[in-house]
Design an enzyme around this catalytic site. Structure first.
Site, PDB file in Angstrom:
ATOM      1  N   GLU A   1       0.816  -1.203   0.000  1.00  0.00           N
ATOM      2  CA  GLU A   1       0.000   0.000   0.000  1.00  0.00           C
ATOM      3  C   GLU A   1       0.852   1.256   0.000  1.00  0.00           C
ATOM      4  O   GLU A   1       0.498   2.259  -0.639  1.00  0.00           O
ATOM      5  CB  GLU A   1      -0.933  -0.011   1.221  1.00  0.00           C
ATOM      6  CG  GLU A   1      -2.014   1.065   1.183  1.00  0.00           C
ATOM      7  CD  GLU A   1      -1.551   2.415   1.728  1.00  0.00           C
ATOM      8  OE1 GLU A   1      -2.236   3.432   1.478  1.00  0.00           O
ATOM      9  OE2 GLU A   1      -0.503   2.469   2.411  1.00  0.00           O
ATOM     10  N   GLU A   2       1.975   1.235   0.698  1.00  0.00           N
ATOM     11  CA  GLU A   2       2.784   2.450   0.832  1.00  0.00           C
ATOM     12  C   GLU A   2       3.403   2.898  -0.489  1.00  0.00           C
ATOM     13  O   GLU A   2       3.861   4.033  -0.603  1.00  0.00           O
ATOM     14  CB  GLU A   2       3.883   2.238   1.875  1.00  0.00           C
ATOM     15  CG  GLU A   2       3.387   2.083   3.309  1.00  0.00           C
ATOM     16  CD  GLU A   2       2.739   3.344   3.886  1.00  0.00           C
ATOM     17  OE1 GLU A   2       2.630   4.349   3.140  1.00  0.00           O
ATOM     18  OE2 GLU A   2       2.340   3.329   5.058  1.00  0.00           O
TER      19      GLU A   2
END
Length: 374
Positions: free
Chosen positions: A206-207
């Site tokens: 996600e990052e």
């Protein structure tokens, strides 16, 4: 989980830990090739299925170059400021094992550089990693097995205080993962069966923006993302209660799903507030960008100093877990969502009828004379 290094690209061990916890809970799960987890708690009906998602990956860094002075030039994994990297302890994972070190400004000694220490720009080009080994040059570093591309995990340095505050790096989003596991535990112990199948997703990238792009199943019609809310000036998020996001930089979240969460919070007497985030995206965005035709919403725990040395309160975590539990056990309101395509029968209304009628009665604006200055 905070004690397990898991910057994006180095998530295998935290995936193992989450799988062990799912096994303890008695929840069936499966993994994608790279390690995203999809667990399922069966409901009374398989469709329209629901999903809840959080990410196990964190911010980190990566070796950009091995410098002639024996230090490492570094670049960030994910989006975070070098201001929060200065002074951070971490581990660089080489082919020959992990080596400890500290990220420092290029001019780190006040006794040598005096006021120049304070005059340095804030930039990843202005920091370097000092390895805790006897290295004086590039050759010494390479002999340790450290090279370009090696991943660096930043120490979380967690503190759990008696007054309920938790201070640590990487609470985004390991606190969200913990909330999901707590809600799953409560649901598994509850005699009431969820209305429909619920998929609990744990993503690993996600990052860096790809998050929930490849872990959904076609039966899922709505997905709630669990992530951090930013408690900062100009924001309505709070470290107490659950913050329901109305929009982020990718646009508004689903009208009906978001309203349902607000309604549940009121009915269950769960403290909540709403917020809009300008510089923020989540697993919801990656799922939609990958082509998933699903309703999305975002529920958050308030984080002070997000993507830095973060602080949260257990009150928000509890409120968030309560809302997730209430949602999973709630009835389906849009039955048409069981089919990916259908006719107009059963399609939703955004029921502001009077407002629409008033708008329709408004007089049209007078036509502009093209000769008038604009």
């Amino acid at each position: 989980m905070l004690g397990i290094a898991s910057p994006t690209g180095y998530t295998d061990e935290v995936v193992w830990e989450v799988c062990r916890e799912l096994g303890r809970l008695g929840v069936d799960y499966e993994l994608t090739r790279r390690g995203a987890i999809r667990a399922r708690i069966p409901g009374d009906e398989p469709r329209p299925a629901r999903a809840v998602v959080a990410h196990v990956d964190t911010l980190g860094a990566q070796v950009k170059a091995v410098k002639d002075n024996g230090r490492l030039e570094v670049v960030p994994i994910g989006h975070w400021s070098s201001r929060f990297a200065e002074g951070a302890r971490g581990t660089v994972f080489s082919e020959k094992g992990g080596w400890r070190g500290t990220i420092l400004p290029l001019k780190a000694s006040g006794h040598t550089f005096n006021e120049e220490v304070d005059e340095q720009p804030v930039s990843w080009r202005q920091v370097e990693m000092r390895i805790d080994a006897r290295v004086r040059n590039r050759h010494d570093v390479l002999k340790l097995g450290i090279d370009v591309g090696d991943i660096i995990a930043i120490d979380p340095q967690p503190e759990f205080l008696d007054n309920g505050f938790i201070v640590s790096r990487h609470l985004d989003d390991k606190a969200g993962v913990a909330v999901m596991l707590a809600a799953m535990k409560a649901i598994m112990e509850d005699p009431q069966t969820p209305t429909v199948d619920t998929y609990w997703l744990f993503t690993i990238a996600e990052e860096v923006g790809s998050g929930a792009s490849s872990v959904l199943v076609p039966d899922v019609a709505s997905m709630i993302t669990v992530d951090n809310g930013t408690t900062a000036p100009g924001q309505n998020s709070d470290e107490f209660g659950v913050t329901i996001a109305m929009a982020d930089q990718t646009g508004p979240f689903d009208f009906h799903l978001t309203r349902k969460l607000v309604k549940l919070a009121r009915e269950e007497d769960i403290r909540f507030q709403k917020d809009v985030f300008r510089y923020y995206r989540s697993d919801s965005a990656s799922a939609l960008e990958a082509g998933a035709d699903i309703r999305t919403a975002l529920v958050t725990f308030g984080v002070d100093a997000s993507h830095g040395y973060e602080r949260i309160h257990v009150h928000a975590l509890r409120s968030l877990a309560e809302l997730l539990t209430a949602y999973v056990l709630s009835p389906v309101e849009i039955e048409r969502d069981a089919s990916p395509m259908a006719g107009v029968e059963g399609f939703t209304h955004q029921d502001h009828k009077e407002a629409h009628e008033r708008a329709g009665r408004e007089k049209p604006a007078p036509e502009r004379d093209d000769r008038e200055p604009r």
